[in-house]
Design a protein around this motif. Structure first.
Motif, PDB file in Angstrom:
ATOM      1  N   GLN A  34       1.134  -1.243   0.243  1.00  0.00           N
ATOM      2  CA  GLN A  34      -0.094   0.104  -0.242  1.00  0.00           C
ATOM      3  C   GLN A  34       0.873   1.263   0.178  1.00  0.00           C
ATOM      4  N   VAL A  35       0.239   2.368   0.205  1.00  0.00           N
ATOM      5  CA  VAL A  35       0.817   3.448  -0.862  1.00  0.00           C
ATOM      6  C   VAL A  35      -0.169   4.361  -0.265  1.00  0.00           C
ATOM      7  N   GLN A  36       0.996   5.588   0.696  1.00  0.00           N
ATOM      8  CA  GLN A  36      -0.175   6.039   1.694  1.00  0.00           C
ATOM      9  C   GLN A  36       0.186   7.947   0.691  1.00  0.00           C
ATOM     10  N   LEU A  37      -0.475   8.462   0.403  1.00  0.00           N
ATOM     11  CA  LEU A  37      -0.143  10.287  -0.201  1.00  0.00           C
ATOM     12  C   LEU A  37      -0.860  11.209   0.891  1.00  0.00           C
ATOM     13  N   VAL A  38      -0.350  12.136   1.304  1.00  0.00           N
ATOM     14  CA  VAL A  38      -0.913  12.986   1.672  1.00  0.00           C
ATOM     15  C   VAL A  38      -0.759  14.492   0.702  1.00  0.00           C
ATOM     16  N   GLU A  39      -2.151  14.991   0.425  1.00  0.00           N
ATOM     17  CA  GLU A  39      -1.159  16.209  -0.126  1.00  0.00           C
ATOM     18  C   GLU A  39      -1.546  17.523   0.721  1.00  0.00           C
ATOM     19  N   SER A  40      -0.645  18.507   0.792  1.00  0.00           N
ATOM     20  CA  SER A  40      -0.889  19.835   2.013  1.00  0.00           C
ATOM     21  C   SER A  40      -0.546  21.042   0.148  1.00  0.00           C
ATOM     22  N   GLY A  41      -0.749  22.564   0.877  1.00  0.00           N
ATOM     23  CA  GLY A  41       0.037  23.800   0.459  1.00  0.00           C
ATOM     24  C   GLY A  41      -1.088  24.198  -0.429  1.00  0.00           C
ATOM     25  N   GLY A  42      -2.365  23.727  -0.017  1.00  0.00           N
ATOM     26  CA  GLY A  42      -3.715  24.354  -0.490  1.00  0.00           C
ATOM     27  C   GLY A  42      -4.009  25.623  -0.253  1.00  0.00           C
ATOM     28  N   GLY A  43      -4.934  26.351  -0.328  1.00  0.00           N
ATOM     29  CA  GLY A  43      -5.673  27.547   0.380  1.00  0.00           C
ATOM     30  C   GLY A  43      -6.748  28.066  -0.709  1.00  0.00           C
ATOM     31  N   LEU A  44      -6.393  29.603  -0.602  1.00  0.00           N
ATOM     32  CA  LEU A  44      -6.639  30.787  -1.102  1.00  0.00           C
ATOM     33  C   LEU A  44      -6.182  31.553  -1.503  1.00  0.00           C
ATOM     34  N   VAL A  45      -6.294  32.004  -2.805  1.00  0.00           N
ATOM     35  CA  VAL A  45      -5.358  32.858  -3.602  1.00  0.00           C
ATOM     36  C   VAL A  45      -5.802  33.676  -5.003  1.00  0.00           C
ATOM     37  N   GLN A  46      -5.442  34.956  -4.696  1.00  0.00           N
ATOM     38  CA  GLN A  46      -6.617  36.514  -5.404  1.00  0.00           C
ATOM     39  C   GLN A  46      -5.524  35.846  -7.346  1.00  0.00           C
ATOM     40  N   ALA A  47      -6.595  35.491  -7.936  1.00  0.00           N
ATOM     41  CA  ALA A  47      -6.137  35.607  -9.548  1.00  0.00           C
ATOM     42  C   ALA A  47      -4.320  36.089  -9.876  1.00  0.00           C
ATOM     43  N   GLY A  48      -4.121  35.216 -10.149  1.00  0.00           N
ATOM     44  CA  GLY A  48      -2.507  35.752 -10.857  1.00  0.00           C
ATOM     45  C   GLY A  48      -1.773  35.558 -10.025  1.00  0.00           C
ATOM     46  N   GLY A  49      -1.864  34.771  -8.248  1.00  0.00           N
ATOM     47  CA  GLY A  49      -1.346  34.511  -7.760  1.00  0.00           C
ATOM     48  C   GLY A  49      -0.462  33.236  -8.081  1.00  0.00           C
ATOM     49  N   SER A  50       0.449  32.851  -6.819  1.00  0.00           N
ATOM     50  CA  SER A  50       1.209  31.915  -7.031  1.00  0.00           C
ATOM     51  C   SER A  50       0.316  30.633  -5.498  1.00  0.00           C
ATOM     52  N   LEU A  51       0.238  29.094  -6.198  1.00  0.00           N
ATOM     53  CA  LEU A  51       0.971  28.313  -5.133  1.00  0.00           C
ATOM     54  C   LEU A  51       1.659  26.798  -4.945  1.00  0.00           C
ATOM     55  N   ARG A  52       2.549  26.301  -4.113  1.00  0.00           N
ATOM     56  CA  ARG A  52       2.880  25.257  -4.479  1.00  0.00           C
ATOM     57  C   ARG A  52       2.157  23.978  -3.272  1.00  0.00           C
ATOM     58  N   LEU A  53       1.385  23.484  -4.096  1.00  0.00           N
ATOM     59  CA  LEU A  53       1.211  21.883  -3.600  1.00  0.00           C
ATOM     60  C   LEU A  53       1.773  20.759  -3.769  1.00  0.00           C
ATOM     61  N   SER A  54       2.085  20.293  -2.120  1.00  0.00           N
ATOM     62  CA  SER A  54       3.456  18.959  -1.641  1.00  0.00           C
ATOM     63  C   SER A  54       2.038  17.906  -1.941  1.00  0.00           C
ATOM     64  N   CYS A  55       2.572  16.625  -2.414  1.00  0.00           N
ATOM     65  CA  CYS A  55       2.466  15.684  -2.204  1.00  0.00           C
ATOM     66  C   CYS A  55       3.370  14.600  -1.290  1.00  0.00           C
ATOM     67  N   ALA A  56       3.040  14.231  -0.114  1.00  0.00           N
ATOM     68  CA  ALA A  56       3.958  13.046   0.097  1.00  0.00           C
ATOM     69  C   ALA A  56       4.011  11.255   0.396  1.00  0.00           C
ATOM     70  N   ALA A  57       4.301  10.906  -0.591  1.00  0.00           N
ATOM     71  CA  ALA A  57       4.018   9.471  -0.178  1.00  0.00           C
ATOM     72  C   ALA A  57       5.167   8.306   0.773  1.00  0.00           C
ATOM     73  N   SER A  58       4.128   7.900   1.612  1.00  0.00           N
ATOM     74  CA  SER A  58       5.283   6.542   2.240  1.00  0.00           C
ATOM     75  C   SER A  58       4.448   5.254   2.207  1.00  0.00           C
ATOM     76  N   GLY A  59       4.805   4.359   2.698  1.00  0.00           N
ATOM     77  CA  GLY A  59       4.577   3.030   2.867  1.00  0.00           C
ATOM     78  C   GLY A  59       5.304   2.098   1.794  1.00  0.00           C
ATOM     79  N   ARG A  60       4.741   1.319   1.290  1.00  0.00           N
ATOM     80  CA  ARG A  60       5.888   0.131   0.102  1.00  0.00           C
ATOM     81  C   ARG A  60       6.527   1.064  -1.108  1.00  0.00           C
TER      82      ARG A  60
END
Length: 123
Positions: free
Chosen positions: A1-27
């Motif tokens: 099994q592989v577990q995935l956990v996302e982070s980094g989402g949120g509220l941003v104005q148009a034209g802005g930036s965000l960085r999402l992360s996804c950490a994998a663990s397990g097998r």
């Protein structure tokens, strides 16, 4: 099994930036692909971007080309999605996905999924 956990989402104005992360663990796997998908309210889930285990190959949906960048850090078992020039239409829940092996990144079948992280772009 592989577990995935996302982070980094949120509220941003148009034209802005965000960085999402996804950490994998397990097998662990020697070769794998990871990807980002998104699902907006009332719409089907759609592919956003994918990367292979070596980081040597990436693939993007036309709607995000030139604005989003997918990258990976094998040492941290983490994949990132840098999102620039965000638009209202980018508002969605973003999901990280994983599959073992080595496949055409244009094929969107994945075996493991995260719970998702909300991205909201205000106009």
């Amino acid at each position: 099994q592989v577990q995935l956990v996302e982070s980094g989402g949120g509220l941003v104005q148009a034209g802005g930036s965000l960085r999402l992360s996804c950490a994998a663990s397990g097998r662990t796997f020697r070769r794998y692909d990871m990807a980002w998908f998104r699902q907006a309210p009332g719409k089907e889930r759609e592919f956003v971007a994918a990367i292979n285990w070596a980081g040597s190959s990436t693939y993007y949906a036309d709607s995000v080309k030139g604005r989003f960048t997918i990258s990976g850090d094998n040492a941290k078992n983490t994949v990132y999605l840098q999102m620039n020039s965000l638009k209202f239409d980018d508002t969605a829940v973003y999901y990280c996905a994983f599959r073992a092996g080595w496949a055409n990144l244009g094929v969107f079948d994945y075996d493991y999924w995260g719970q998702g992280t909300q991205v909201t772009v205000s106009s």
